[in-house]
Design an enzyme around this catalytic site. Sequence first.
Site, PDB file in Angstrom:
ATOM      1  CB  THR A 201      -0.901   0.053   1.254  1.00 57.09           C
ATOM      2  OG1 THR A 201      -0.069  -0.035   2.418  1.00 57.09           O
ATOM      3  CG2 THR A 201      -1.913  -1.085   1.255  1.00 57.09           C
ATOM      4  CG  ASP A 344      -1.230  -3.710  15.264  1.00 55.00           C
ATOM      5  OD1 ASP A 344      -0.283  -3.913  14.483  1.00 55.00           O
ATOM      6  OD2 ASP A 344      -2.319  -3.226  14.900  1.00 55.00           O
ATOM      7  CD1 TRP A 432      -2.435   5.066   7.674  1.00 51.96           C
ATOM      8  CD2 TRP A 432      -1.906   6.751   6.289  1.00 51.96           C
ATOM      9  NE1 TRP A 432      -3.603   5.584   7.157  1.00 51.96           N
ATOM     10  CE2 TRP A 432      -3.310   6.610   6.305  1.00 51.96           C
ATOM     11  CE3 TRP A 432      -1.339   7.748   5.496  1.00 51.96           C
ATOM     12  CZ2 TRP A 432      -4.151   7.425   5.553  1.00 51.96           C
ATOM     13  CZ3 TRP A 432      -2.184   8.566   4.737  1.00 51.96           C
ATOM     14  CH2 TRP A 432      -3.582   8.390   4.779  1.00 51.96           C
ATOM     15  CB  CYS A 651     -16.882 -10.791   9.551  1.00 50.40           C
ATOM     16  SG  CYS A 651     -17.246 -12.542   9.381  1.00 50.40           S
ATOM     17  CG  MET A 693     -17.320 -11.099   0.281  1.00 51.26           C
ATOM     18  SD  MET A 693     -16.641 -11.053   1.975  1.00 51.26           S
ATOM     19  CE  MET A 693     -16.945 -12.751   2.485  1.00 51.26           C
TER      20      MET A 693
END
Length: 734
Positions: A201, A344, A432, A651, A693
């Site tokens: 990304t 994280d 970011w 999910c 998806m």
Amino acid sequence: MSKKIVGIAEAVIIAAIFIVPAGGVLTHRPSTAVVASPETAPVTATNVDGARIAAADSDPGEWLTHGRTYSEQRFSPLAQINTANVKSLGVAWEYRTYSVRGLEATPIVSDGVMFITLPWSKVVALDAASGKELWQFDPKVPGETGRYLCCDVVNRGVALWKGAVFVGTLDGRLIKLDAKTGRVIWSVDTVENRKKVYTITGAPRVADGLVVIGNGGAEYDARGYVSAYDAGNGKLVWRFHIVPGDPSKPQENAALTVALKTWDTTGKYKFWQIGGGGAPWNGMAFDPKLDLLYVGTGNGNPWNRDVRSPKGGDNLYLSSVIALHAKTGQLAWYYQTTPGDTWDFDSTADIVLADLKIGGQVRKVLMHAPKNGFFYVIDRTNGRLISAQKFAIVTWAKGIDMKTGKPIEDPNARYTNKMAVVYPQETGAHNWQPMTFDPQTGLVYIPAMDGAAIFVADRNFIYRPGAWNTGADFAAVSNAVLQLIKSGKPPAPPVGYIKAWDPVAQKEVWQISMGGSWNSGLLSTAGGLVFGGDAYGIFSAYDARSGKKLWSIDLKTGILAPAIAYSIKGTEYIALLAGWGGAGGLSAFRDPNTALSKYQTDQGRLFVFRLGGRQQVAALAPEGIPPGEPPAQTADAATVQKGFDLYHRNCLVCHGFFAQSEGEVPDLRLVPREIWDQYDDIVLGGALADGGMASFGDILSKDDVGAIRAYVLDQAKAAWAAAHATRPAAKGGH
Ligand code: CA
């Protein structure tokens, strides 16, 4: 069958007016520049090279590289737009991107041409004066790649070098395009192991003629690395792995042999088999004089250190700033911001270089404000810590021990045998979204956040290839949140600020609250201004000295990306991509008490501003089709509870807590009736894979999907009931 589903579901769910083709984005749409100037800049060779980037301050009208200069200060020397006249700033032109996912890119401007990137790694070249579209490039990333992005199908921009444009794609390619035409010159696969999850990304940087690119994937099973390719021929020149590999084999370099000693190799799961992490997915800077490339590295994978290195250890080079010799990729030094990361705490926020006078001496420093909430000033020649202080609410550590350079951890912050509540949250005190350093004020402006995270260890952790492998139990966390809500004490929502920080004194000078917590990156200019946007879609200019708001405009969609400044033929412009999404846009849920959600479902636009421009932005046509009543619930309470757990494990990240999404990806409670009959086809069969998806058939069983459907249906029934409850008419209501 699947074709039909794609048509109905995407037209409705993604709430686009048109059917979206493979890749989930438009392959081509006409330019919608609102004010087209008759003058059209010729597409020149965009002759960007190292000498030109290094001399960027004598060429202030351009924005040649990600942070404008190699130092990544994101300060523009332009001053035509300033504190005295910014109130007359308005839209010169706008360009509709026809995207519904997050826009995070920094526009790059060279020789009259602007290059932007869109979701799904698409690139667009525009006439920077008029907004006329010159070309578009779609790398045709497979839609199912969307499952392997923790934080949306975003891209943060391109790099320019000698007539070429470089872009990294979500599926891990690095592509060189002809800047004049958008034609592909070469494309290389940067992924060394296709059995693992790797994504790109971040924006490439070009140093010494080498295109440098990192990767993401440390929420899944990546062993992160940064690679350098010859900008001319695309050959791999060097690669630096962030964490060690299989200890039974020689490590790729001496730095990894050193690092291996900081890992426990005796656990049930071997870190080199299930990931390790450290993915360097964003922050980089370059000092051409020292020939050092600075790279921010990501979190441990799995997050929970007890899984990947059960006897502890710092786990080098996770959550660190590493300095590499740019020509060779050899490690020069490292500074680890979070030893033994378990929360994280990526250290992938932007890295800013400056020369600061500290204690009477001019020091070559590197400034970094990673997720963990400390602002670090480091000697960039040798990696020695100069100072570090908290710039946000931090509970995981009391401070930094200046003798060792290591944090003084709060023993309660680790979640080995208990739940732990920790500030900052996983999205960090700063993520970011870039900060900016203004050499005129000497201040750093940080898009900061305060929020707490709950961590619970997953006692029954099982490594699953291609799935989230954090070692944290999101179902237990969601349950804990639910209990708090039920008890009338919901956790405080995270809040966001712009903080003006004095990096020498290591203290706050001013701060202002922003509309949400997940707000935009920042720009400072010689006009005495700081530009930033918020989750509500309000883009503002602030006095860099006082923080006073001097101007703002409602852009009708949440803003993440940082603005830039450039000039053409004597006119200064401010450019900004506005389009809600990213990590915060995916996983946060709606706050019914605010108007936030209405601005977070719109499509993206590029806005370019100049003095005397139009001061109003029209909302795009409303989209979204109200669904019919959800079908009857036939599942029992135990199945719904099982569905709650499965939903929050599998999910949540895209579709939101409690199946409440902000609309960037479908709110599963609000889908059309026929979708309820197609859960197996979609979740197991991959019927909507083209739209992002992917099939979860490798992770979930038919029974699992039935339980997830039952839980989501419960939520949908509740939402339907709430929406159709009889309410007294509001006074003067509509
Ligand atoms: Ca991460």
